[in-house]
Design an enzyme around this catalytic site. Structure first.
Site, PDB file in Angstrom:
ATOM      1  N   HIS A   1      16.812 -18.408  31.116  1.00  0.00           N
ATOM      2  CA  HIS A   1      17.545 -17.586  30.147  1.00  0.00           C
ATOM      3  C   HIS A   1      18.533 -18.406  29.331  1.00  0.00           C
ATOM      4  CE1 HIS A   1      16.038 -13.596  30.706  1.00  0.00           C
ATOM      5  NE2 HIS A   1      16.173 -13.661  32.011  1.00  0.00           N
TER       6      HIS A   1
ATOM      7  N   HIS B   1      52.665  26.907  31.864  1.00  0.00           N
ATOM      8  CA  HIS B   1      51.416  26.950  32.638  1.00  0.00           C
ATOM      9  C   HIS B   1      51.448  28.127  33.615  1.00  0.00           C
ATOM     10  CE1 HIS B   1      50.726  22.944  31.038  1.00  0.00           C
ATOM     11  NE2 HIS B   1      49.555  22.881  31.638  1.00  0.00           N
TER      12      HIS B   1
ATOM     13  N   GLN C   1      15.046 -17.158  36.314  1.00  0.00           N
ATOM     14  CA  GLN C   1      16.409 -16.838  35.929  1.00  0.00           C
ATOM     15  C   GLN C   1      17.016 -17.955  35.096  1.00  0.00           C
ATOM     16  OE1 GLN C   1      17.847 -13.973  36.232  1.00  0.00           O
ATOM     17  NE2 GLN C   1      19.490 -14.873  35.046  1.00  0.00           N
TER      18      GLN C   1
ATOM     19  N   ASP D   1      12.392  -6.976  35.223  1.00  0.00           N
ATOM     20  CA  ASP D   1      12.685  -7.314  33.827  1.00  0.00           C
ATOM     21  C   ASP D   1      11.744  -6.588  32.873  1.00  0.00           C
ATOM     22  OD1 ASP D   1      14.745  -8.988  34.452  1.00  0.00           O
ATOM     23  OD2 ASP D   1      13.545 -10.817  34.415  1.00  0.00           O
TER      24      ASP D   1
ATOM     25  N   GLU E   1      24.052  -9.672  39.654  1.00  0.00           N
ATOM     26  CA  GLU E   1      23.322  -8.789  38.748  1.00  0.00           C
ATOM     27  C   GLU E   1      21.936  -8.481  39.349  1.00  0.00           C
ATOM     28  OE1 GLU E   1      22.012 -10.762  35.240  1.00  0.00           O
ATOM     29  OE2 GLU E   1      21.563  -8.917  34.154  1.00  0.00           O
ATOM     30  N   HIS E   2      21.196  -9.533  39.677  1.00  0.00           N
ATOM     31  CA  HIS E   2      19.903  -9.385  40.353  1.00  0.00           C
ATOM     32  C   HIS E   2      20.045  -9.923  41.775  1.00  0.00           C
ATOM     33  CE1 HIS E   2      18.833 -10.046  36.020  1.00  0.00           C
ATOM     34  NE2 HIS E   2      18.094  -8.974  36.247  1.00  0.00           N
TER      35      HIS E   2
ATOM     36  N   ASN F   1      24.898 -12.079  22.385  1.00  0.00           N
ATOM     37  CA  ASN F   1      25.621 -13.321  22.702  1.00  0.00           C
ATOM     38  C   ASN F   1      27.119 -13.032  22.824  1.00  0.00           C
ATOM     39  OD1 ASN F   1      26.626 -13.035  20.101  1.00  0.00           O
ATOM     40  ND2 ASN F   1      25.213 -14.512  19.209  1.00  0.00           N
TER      41      ASN F   1
END
Lengths: 429, 429
Positions: free
Chosen positions: B258, B415, B255, B356, B322-323, B209
């Protein structure tokens, strides 16, 4: 120089500690500059450039003519050297580009993974005493190979409000022409939010001082990704009597010249080597221009003897060096067992300088123990991986029932329903 | 449901906006809990578990017997389903493991890149209404394939102070046996600093969360890496008249279940489809248990018509879902042009539910527009890349002069000296 002989494990925590960088007092400055740049854009950039760089900026954007003219201000020798480095870096980073991965996980279920470039990226090149054009090669070459569409570069102007020609030349050679004369926290804020002149980007790359580093971390709270958190540079050398003390000394000194907080560590299984190296450092240091910086770094350096290879390697893994040099007879053991290191230099003829400039590996590497969980910059830093799935009728009939059972067990019935509807339609197929 | 017809570009910013998550008020809680866990260890974990989860924790560590006993509390059907998913996820993630890359960049200069596992990692599994055992598969399987040595799992206990058997079963099936009954900010703090019971890790993975998400970002200031910043889950479907409205509706609803802040978007080039899908949503929604959550998410959903494929794709790339589901006749175009998406689902028989749970792709994916710069979880998330170079006498003679010139131009004479010393010794070779 501090010497330690077979330090017990309960002492390692101290021995692997880095200088502490406090970011508390930077926080309020960060918030103010980010908010002001977000609100006032270019005007804020000019204000802060005047305040921090003591420069009245006219144009923020470097003009095309200034960029193309830079090639006339660089020696041919330097151009040739840059070209050799560029070719090697290209070869190594091109080899890192892999083809999409495609598998059939179950009958009718085709899954693949493709990497596509991050569209808009920002490169930060620090200013300061020397123009770090080598860092442009390390950032711009992989970005171009990855195929990033919009690449912009921010770097602070010098007191005359200019960018060193070699910086402009190298950027142009790598195909970067959107160059902005802005540095510090305000540059990172500009790349985060965008201004009238500077476009907003999705990921910010490049080293910087503690202000720039803190600003990059702060930017991650504003929908921007960064390459990695950065700290002072480090070198750990593992050496035995097969090492050449003057080389070891020169490599430790090359690391030490970056700054007084640079970390320089020698781990050895040959007790005599420590004194040989110390003698060589004393000989070489006074001949080098940045000796005052080096002396401070060397004063904090650690020379550690272990009588077992296993303890030595475990200590090295606990330290997780940014640069790790191996000059050992049994280099195979030290190579096989290393778990945490940014870039590894093997043998007497692989000085760290080689990786800093021209061997082909990237010199933007995890410091501060971050080699435990971060990669050095590589082609993947400029790409993001996407996964794909195409499921046939046969495929969904095959895995659908398992999805139904799992979704149901997680209490997600709409997830189950999406499969059940399809399976129901396909009952007679 | 909000409908938009050919929305003009200046309106896109609103259309791609995600719900705003304020982390300001969480900050002071974060600092307190992190400091207390650092100082008081397990005692602090018990205190916060009592405060936030209303549980008096006895043991923090889940006993071996409790783990092995879990297999007797799960149905065979569920075990079989989990096994199918596990096999597919293994096939897809094993295919992502690549061999070291080895090139000779110049004569005598051998450079290679190897990926080695992150030694210690922490997996976070959220608690809440349903036991998310599928997320364990997504985290533990690639971690094991990558070869991470120490994998620990934290998940909040239920009111009885227990972890759901299916969580224990799945973890054990994947070879994870260090399971701790701690959740929330205190779990992330424990993984960051370590306590008497919970080991400190180098990277923390897993969803959570807004408190867990903020805690993970906070942990990055304490030498820990995280997989990615997470936000509410999202699905964008691109569909035309080749799509089946009832399937599209079921996917949007899956979806939406959720949470009320889940994002659900339909982009279509077929105006009629919008009403067909809305009708189907109305039909299906009342039959599903989580309808009250879904109704809130669907109320904020966006149904967008574009009369050109190009505008549709540009919008999708601006949104960076996301998807991303493609049910289009010209799916090739929508596939080729997608630049920013986490996981892509192609055709009428590839519902998001498949990814999923069981197709084999990973379901831990960038939300909140982060698909522009972050990868979904993959095997590389558990590895870090190291570079190596071994330069021969011939090699240093070959590239040494270029290094000298560049180091000198950057004002780094130590160097240069490290190379000059070697070249000088080799003059007569």
């Amino acid at each position: 120089m501090k010497k330690f002989i077979n330090p017990p494990r309960n002492n390692w925590k101290k021995l692997i500690a880095r200088p502490i960088i406090s970011s508390q007092e930077i926080k309020s400055v960060l918030e103010e500059i980010f908010q002001t740049v977000k609100k006032n854009g270019d005007m804020a950039l000019k204000k802060y450039t005047k305040k921090f760089d003591q420069v009245n900026l006219g144009d923020i954007f470097v003009k095309h003519k200034e960029i193309t003219n830079s090639k006339n201000l660089i020696s041919n020798r330097l151009k040739e050297a840059i070209n050799i480095a560029k070719l090697n870096i290209e070869v190594f980073h091109k080899a890192q580009k892999i083809k999409p991965i495609n598998v059939t996980t179950s009958i009718g279920v085709n899954c693949w993974q493709e990497k596509r470039p991050i569209e808009k990226i920002g490169l930060y090149i620090p200013g300061g005493t020397a123009p770090l054009f080598s860092t442009i090669l390390m950032l711009a070459i992989p970005a171009k190979i990855a195929g990033c569409k919009e690449i912009v570069l921010c770097t602070p102007p010098n007191r005359e409000g200019k960018i060193p020609p070699v910086v402009l030349y190298t950027a142009n050679l790598c195909g970067i022409t959107k160059i902005y004369k802005v540095g510090g926290i305000q540059a990172i804020a500009a790349l985060t939010f965008g201004t009238e002149t500077i476009p907003r980007v999705y990921k910010i790359f490049g080293p910087g001082n503690q202000y720039v580093t803190a600003a990059k971390q702060f930017a991650t709270f504003h929908n921007v990704a960064i390459d990695m958190p950065a700290g002072p540079s480090e070198l750990l050398i593992a050496a035995d009597d097969s090492a050449i003390p003057s080389y070891i000394a020169s490599d430790l000194l090359s690391q030490a010249e970056h700054g007084p907080d640079s970390q320089v560590i020698l781990v050895t299984t040959n007790l005599d080597l420590i004194d040989f190296v110390i003698d060589e450092i004393k000989k070489q240091i006074n001949l080098l221009p940045r000796r005052e910086i080096m002396k401070q770094a060397i004063a904090n350096s650690r020379m550690i003897y272990f009588d077992s290879n296993q303890n030595a390697v475990e200590f090295i893994n606990a330290y997780a060096p940014e640069h790790y040099m191996i000059c050992m007879k049994n280099e195979e053991y030290y190579l096989r067992e290393i778990e945490n290191a940014g870039s590894v230099f093997i043998g007497n003829y692989s000085p760290e300088s080689a990786g800093d400039y021209a061997s082909g590996t990237n010199h933007i590497l995890p410091t501060n123990g971050y080699a435990k969980q971060y990669s050095g910059l590589n082609i993947d830093s400029f790409l993001k991986q996407m996964s794909f799935q195409k499921i046939s009728v046969k495929g969904i009939k095959n895995i659908g029932p398992a999805i139904e059972v799992m979704a149901s067990a997680e209490g997600l019935d709409a997830h189950k329903n999406a499969v059940s509807l399809r399976l129901n339609d396909l009952k007679n197929e």
